[in-house]
Design an enzyme around this catalytic site. Structure first.
Site, PDB file in Angstrom:
ATOM      1  N   HIS A 119       0.857  -1.189   0.000  1.00 50.54           N
ATOM      2  CA  HIS A 119       0.000   0.000   0.000  1.00 50.54           C
ATOM      3  C   HIS A 119       0.891   1.236   0.000  1.00 50.54           C
ATOM      4  O   HIS A 119       0.702   2.132  -0.802  1.00 50.54           O
ATOM      5  CB  HIS A 119      -0.934  -0.012   1.226  1.00 50.54           C
ATOM      6  CG  HIS A 119      -1.852   1.179   1.295  1.00 50.54           C
ATOM      7  ND1 HIS A 119      -2.946   1.230   2.105  1.00 50.54           N
ATOM      8  CD2 HIS A 119      -1.823   2.371   0.656  1.00 50.54           C
ATOM      9  CE1 HIS A 119      -3.572   2.401   1.952  1.00 50.54           C
ATOM     10  NE2 HIS A 119      -2.908   3.109   1.081  1.00 50.54           N
ATOM     11  N   PHE A 150      -2.919   5.664  -8.023  1.00 50.05           N
ATOM     12  CA  PHE A 150      -2.585   5.172  -6.678  1.00 50.05           C
ATOM     13  C   PHE A 150      -1.130   5.485  -6.349  1.00 50.05           C
ATOM     14  O   PHE A 150      -0.821   6.034  -5.277  1.00 50.05           O
ATOM     15  CB  PHE A 150      -2.850   3.664  -6.648  1.00 50.05           C
ATOM     16  CG  PHE A 150      -2.614   2.972  -5.328  1.00 50.05           C
ATOM     17  CD1 PHE A 150      -2.847   3.604  -4.110  1.00 50.05           C
ATOM     18  CD2 PHE A 150      -2.179   1.643  -5.306  1.00 50.05           C
ATOM     19  CE1 PHE A 150      -2.653   2.938  -2.900  1.00 50.05           C
ATOM     20  CE2 PHE A 150      -1.987   0.973  -4.108  1.00 50.05           C
ATOM     21  CZ  PHE A 150      -2.211   1.621  -2.901  1.00 50.05           C
ATOM     22  N   HIS A 209      -0.640   9.154  -5.801  1.00 51.85           N
ATOM     23  CA  HIS A 209      -1.177   9.567  -4.496  1.00 51.85           C
ATOM     24  C   HIS A 209      -0.174   9.243  -3.383  1.00 51.85           C
ATOM     25  O   HIS A 209       0.058  10.064  -2.489  1.00 51.85           O
ATOM     26  CB  HIS A 209      -2.507   8.852  -4.243  1.00 51.85           C
ATOM     27  CG  HIS A 209      -2.998   8.959  -2.834  1.00 51.85           C
ATOM     28  ND1 HIS A 209      -3.683  10.059  -2.360  1.00 51.85           N
ATOM     29  CD2 HIS A 209      -2.874   8.108  -1.778  1.00 51.85           C
ATOM     30  CE1 HIS A 209      -3.964   9.868  -1.071  1.00 51.85           C
ATOM     31  NE2 HIS A 209      -3.485   8.696  -0.696  1.00 51.85           N
ATOM     32  N   GLU A 210       0.418   8.047  -3.454  1.00 52.50           N
ATOM     33  CA  GLU A 210       1.368   7.639  -2.411  1.00 52.50           C
ATOM     34  C   GLU A 210       2.613   8.526  -2.424  1.00 52.50           C
ATOM     35  O   GLU A 210       3.113   8.914  -1.371  1.00 52.50           O
ATOM     36  CB  GLU A 210       1.743   6.160  -2.576  1.00 52.50           C
ATOM     37  CG  GLU A 210       0.587   5.203  -2.262  1.00 52.50           C
ATOM     38  CD  GLU A 210       0.056   5.362  -0.839  1.00 52.50           C
ATOM     39  OE1 GLU A 210       0.848   5.288   0.105  1.00 52.50           O
ATOM     40  OE2 GLU A 210      -1.164   5.568  -0.682  1.00 52.50           O
ATOM     41  N   LYS A 249       1.484  12.201  -1.253  1.00 52.64           N
ATOM     42  CA  LYS A 249       1.105  12.310   0.156  1.00 52.64           C
ATOM     43  C   LYS A 249       2.244  11.907   1.094  1.00 52.64           C
ATOM     44  O   LYS A 249       2.497  12.591   2.079  1.00 52.64           O
ATOM     45  CB  LYS A 249      -0.125  11.443   0.436  1.00 52.64           C
ATOM     46  CG  LYS A 249      -0.586  11.488   1.895  1.00 52.64           C
ATOM     47  CD  LYS A 249      -1.923  10.792   2.103  1.00 52.64           C
ATOM     48  CE  LYS A 249      -2.319  10.786   3.572  1.00 52.64           C
ATOM     49  NZ  LYS A 249      -3.594  10.057   3.789  1.00 52.64           N
ATOM     50  N   HIS A 250       2.914  10.803   0.809  1.00 60.34           N
ATOM     51  CA  HIS A 250       3.919  10.269   1.739  1.00 60.34           C
ATOM     52  C   HIS A 250       5.354  10.451   1.223  1.00 60.34           C
ATOM     53  O   HIS A 250       6.242  10.842   1.977  1.00 60.34           O
ATOM     54  CB  HIS A 250       3.660   8.778   1.983  1.00 60.34           C
ATOM     55  CG  HIS A 250       2.291   8.487   2.535  1.00 60.34           C
ATOM     56  ND1 HIS A 250       1.954   8.720   3.844  1.00 60.34           N
ATOM     57  CD2 HIS A 250       1.167   8.002   1.938  1.00 60.34           C
ATOM     58  CE1 HIS A 250       0.683   8.379   4.048  1.00 60.34           C
ATOM     59  NE2 HIS A 250       0.176   7.950   2.907  1.00 60.34           N
TER      60      HIS A 250
HETATM   61  P1  AMP Z   1      -3.222   6.810   2.291  1.00 61.75           P
HETATM   62  O1  AMP Z   1      -3.903   8.079   1.798  1.00 61.75           O
HETATM   63  O2  AMP Z   1      -1.880   6.581   1.720  1.00 61.75           O
HETATM   64  O3  AMP Z   1      -3.280   6.711   3.789  1.00 61.75           O
HETATM   65  O4  AMP Z   1      -4.077   5.585   1.743  1.00 61.75           O
HETATM   66  C1  AMP Z   1      -5.450   5.574   1.812  1.00 61.75           C
HETATM   67  C2  AMP Z   1      -6.016   5.736   0.431  1.00 61.75           C
HETATM   68  O5  AMP Z   1      -5.474   4.756  -0.436  1.00 61.75           O
HETATM   69  C3  AMP Z   1      -7.505   5.585   0.412  1.00 61.75           C
HETATM   70  O6  AMP Z   1      -8.027   6.542  -0.470  1.00 61.75           O
HETATM   71  C4  AMP Z   1      -7.678   4.186  -0.142  1.00 61.75           C
HETATM   72  O7  AMP Z   1      -8.914   4.048  -0.786  1.00 61.75           O
HETATM   73  C5  AMP Z   1      -6.533   4.098  -1.095  1.00 61.75           C
HETATM   74  N1  AMP Z   1      -6.108   2.715  -1.361  1.00 61.75           N
HETATM   75  C6  AMP Z   1      -5.767   1.802  -0.459  1.00 61.75           C
HETATM   76  N2  AMP Z   1      -5.398   0.657  -1.046  1.00 61.75           N
HETATM   77  C7  AMP Z   1      -5.508   0.872  -2.372  1.00 61.75           C
HETATM   78  C8  AMP Z   1      -5.281   0.066  -3.523  1.00 61.75           C
HETATM   79  N3  AMP Z   1      -4.827  -1.190  -3.431  1.00 61.75           N
HETATM   80  N4  AMP Z   1      -5.517   0.626  -4.729  1.00 61.75           N
HETATM   81  C9  AMP Z   1      -5.949   1.884  -4.843  1.00 61.75           C
HETATM   82  N5  AMP Z   1      -6.193   2.705  -3.808  1.00 61.75           N
HETATM   83  C10 AMP Z   1      -5.974   2.187  -2.584  1.00 61.75           C
END
Ligand code: AMP
Ligand code: AMP
Length: 229
Positions: free
Chosen positions: A64, A114, A117-118, A121-122
């Site tokens: 994740h 995804f 976003h990672e 954000k991180h």
């Molecule tokens: P974070 O913002 O990094 O804490 O992660 C949470 C976000 O990641 C939420 O919006 C989740 O819906 C999304 N998320 C978690 N696992 C997955 C995945 N396998 N694929 C896509 N989005 C994900």
């Protein structure tokens, strides 16, 4: 003639102070959580999931994220909007990302949302230690060091819809990896507690696993379902 510093000790003091200030200003975290996710538990929920456009992921834990965190339990996020995710920087990693860091959100997509976003954000919060390419390659390499699914299966814990105790899951991962994991549960559509994410801690350079300085919050049921995927 070259000018000599009159007092080299003073210069050393200044440089030490300077590098400490630079370090504390740019590295606002103490360690990472490497968070891995069981895809069956992401999908087996009210919101459901969509397989990536490249096909159903293999039946294994997926990454994740690699999340910078502080020893007091807090964490920085979205640290540098001037350094947004750039897919062209990780083109050599994409095929491994597809298998080890699969997207499951809807609508079905190729994963860039995804991963972006990672990073945004991180990843931007540890950019002084790991640039974008190293951030993703570090997470991928760490995942290969500890095979969580094998650790569980070796202990008789299988993704077949059965229930297991929290302590048996923790013990299996600890025995195989040498490190104490944190287990996060979520609920399936009928409200049963299921094995969702495994947290392991990594030192602030991303070089290796450590015991966690602090654990997240949350509670699993006494009996945890491990759904199929
Ligand atoms: P974070 O913002 O990094 O804490 O992660 C949470 C976000 O990641 C939420 O919006 C989740 O819906 C999304 N998320 C978690 N696992 C997955 C995945 N396998 N694929 C896509 N989005 C994900
Ligand atoms: P508790 O049931 O909250 O009193 O916790 C008993 C022990 O299990 C403590 O050492 C907790 O830190 C640990 N523990 C509780 N929940 C989890 C979890 N989800 N993952 C890992 N360890 C946990």
């Amino acid at each position: 003639m070259k000018k000599q510093s009159k007092n080299p000790l003073l210069l050393i003091k200044f440089l030490t102070l300077h590098s400490l200030l630079v370090l504390s200003a740019s590295q606002d975290f103490d360690f990472f959580y490497l968070v891995q996710q069981w895809p069956g538990s992401y999908c087996d929920t009210k919101h459901g999931c969509c397989y990536p456009s490249t096909g159903k992921p293999v039946s294994d834990f997926g990454i994740h994220g690699l999340w910078p965190n502080r020893n007091d339990g807090s964490y920085p996020s979205n640290c540098d909007s001037s350094n947004p995710f750039d897919a062209s920087k990780i083109s050599d990693l994409v095929s491994q990302m597809r298998s080890d860091w699969p997207t499951l959100s809807c609508p079905s997509n190729d994963g860039l949302t995804f991963w972006g976003h990672e990073w945004d954000k991180h990843g931007t919060c540890s950019e002084s230690v790991l640039d974008q390419h190293s951030y993703f390659s570090t997470a991928l390499n760490l995942k290969t060091e500890i095979n969580i699914l094998r650790a569980l299966e070796d202990a008789g814990i299988h993704p077949n819809g059965s229930n297991y105790s929290l302590s048996s899951i923790k013990d299996a991962i600890k025995r195989a990896s040498g490190h104490t994991p944190w287990i996060e549960c979520n609920n399936d559509s009928s409200g049963n507690s299921q094995l969702y994410q495994i947290y392991l801690c990594v030192d602030s350079s991303g070089l290796g696993f450590i015991e966690c300085p602090v654990f997240p919050n949350g509670k699993c049921g006494a009996s945890i379902e491990f759904p199929m995927f």
